[in-house]
Design a protein around this motif. Structure first.
Motif, short mmCIF file in Angstrom:
data_model
loop_
_atom_site.label_atom_id
_atom_site.label_comp_id
_atom_site.label_asym_id
_atom_site.label_seq_id
_atom_site.Cartn_x
_atom_site.Cartn_y
_atom_site.Cartn_z
N LEU A 1 35.42 27.91 38.74
CA LEU A 1 36.85 28.22 38.78
C LEU A 1 37.66 27.00 39.20
O LEU A 1 38.78 26.79 38.73
CB LEU A 1 37.10 29.39 39.73
CG LEU A 1 38.54 29.91 39.80
CD1 LEU A 1 39.03 30.39 38.44
CD2 LEU A 1 38.66 31.04 40.84
N PRO B 1 43.81 26.05 38.69
CA PRO B 1 43.03 27.03 39.46
C PRO B 1 43.89 27.62 40.57
O PRO B 1 44.78 26.94 41.09
CB PRO B 1 41.88 26.20 40.04
CG PRO B 1 42.43 24.81 40.11
CD PRO B 1 43.34 24.67 38.92
N ILE C 1 41.50 33.37 35.51
CA ILE C 1 40.54 33.57 36.61
C ILE C 1 39.32 34.31 36.09
O ILE C 1 38.18 33.98 36.43
CB ILE C 1 41.19 34.31 37.78
CG1 ILE C 1 42.40 33.55 38.30
CG2 ILE C 1 40.18 34.54 38.91
CD1 ILE C 1 43.19 34.29 39.39
#
Length: 291
Positions: A92, A98, A220
């Motif tokens: 991630l 992010p 995500i």
């Protein structure tokens, strides 16, 4: 760095700033505490916020009671993790934009699972998705694969429930805070996952979901995962947004093919035509995930 993670918590709760403004601050200051010393005009210059948003941010920056909220979250078993933490998921961390901070409720260790597969599809998924996932997910669970999805109606709900029913693990990524589960029909599922699986959100628990949150949170879902499995999807749907994120992040997109007469197969079939991997058997997924 420890101080910076607490500063990220504080900034994340301030109105007006957003992820792009936060990014500019993080890239400018090695020690985020320096932000407290900046004037409103200097902050606006750095963050490129509008006059309205800079006023909101500046006021919250100097007044939001972070310590009170940390204690409140702790009392409600809500954890949080930042980009500065060692156990922030590596996959991630490498996506575009992010999340600087994630709120967690449930089994935090699932973030470090060695193999995660995102399962996405239409909110109006048919019995075809149900049959396919009923067949595939138990076999994935046997290989220790964690199922990631978005707790939406349709394919997401089926994926989470099949993982749980198979005795496996699943992660749900919300489009709002923990206090505002959407859709309402998944409240019981969400509460079960808060205690036995893992729910996460980049939005504070008190924040209601907005329409734009859902496509944005899809980065995500794909970002956490090693690959993305698409069941049924129309063209130009939210599922397509997630597939795009996955491709941009270098994740393999796997698709269940469907009838050329079915509108819900238009998306998956066209993704296959564009180079996504067609899934005909569970071995097609195993070989991609190397499990």
């Amino acid at each position: 760095m420890k101080g910076n993670r607490h500063m990220l918590f504080h900034i994340h709760h301030c109105r007006g700033i957003g992820i792009k403004g936060t990014k500019r601050l993080v890239e400018t200051y090695q020690d985020l505490h320096a932000v407290f010393e900046l004037s409103s005009s200097k902050l606006q210059q750095l963050t490129a916020l509008s006059s309205t948003n800079i006023e909101l941010f500046y006021n919250d920056l100097h007044s939001f009671p972070s310590d009170r909220y940390k204690k409140l979250y702790e009392e409600n078993d809500i954890e949080w993790i930042t980009l500065y933490d060692d156990d922030y998921p590596k996959l991630l961390k490498n996506v575009y934009d992010p999340p600087f901070l994630l709120f967690l409720k449930g089994n935090r260790k699932l973030l470090q699972a060695s193999t995660k597969l995102a399962v996405i599809g239409s909110r109006n998924a048919t019995s075809y998705t149900e049959k396919v996932l009923h067949r595939l997910i138990p076999q994935l669970i046997e290989r220790g694969v964690v199922i990631v999805s978005g707790l939406a109606r349709g394919a997401d709900t089926i994926a989470h429930k099949e993982a749980i029913k198979s005795g496996g693990n699943t992660i749900g990524v919300l489009g709002g805070g923990f206090q505002h589960i959407y859709p309402k029909q998944n409240v019981d599922l969400a509460h079960h996952m808060m205690h036995h699986q893992l729910l996460l959100s980049e939005y504070p628990p008190y924040m209601k979901p907005e329409k734009w949150h859902f496509p944005f949170r899809n980065r995500i879902i794909s970002g956490l995962s090693d690959a993305v499995l698409v069941t049924e999807a129309r063209k130009k749907s939210g599922t397509f947004i997630t597939a795009d994120y996955a491709l941009n992040e270098g994740r393999e997109v796997l698709c269940i093919p469907g009838s050329i007469h079915d509108p819900l197969a238009e998306g998956t079939n066209s993704l296959i035509q564009e180079g996504a991997k067609m899934v005909l058997t569970i071995e097609d997924i195993f070989s991609e995930l190397r499990v």
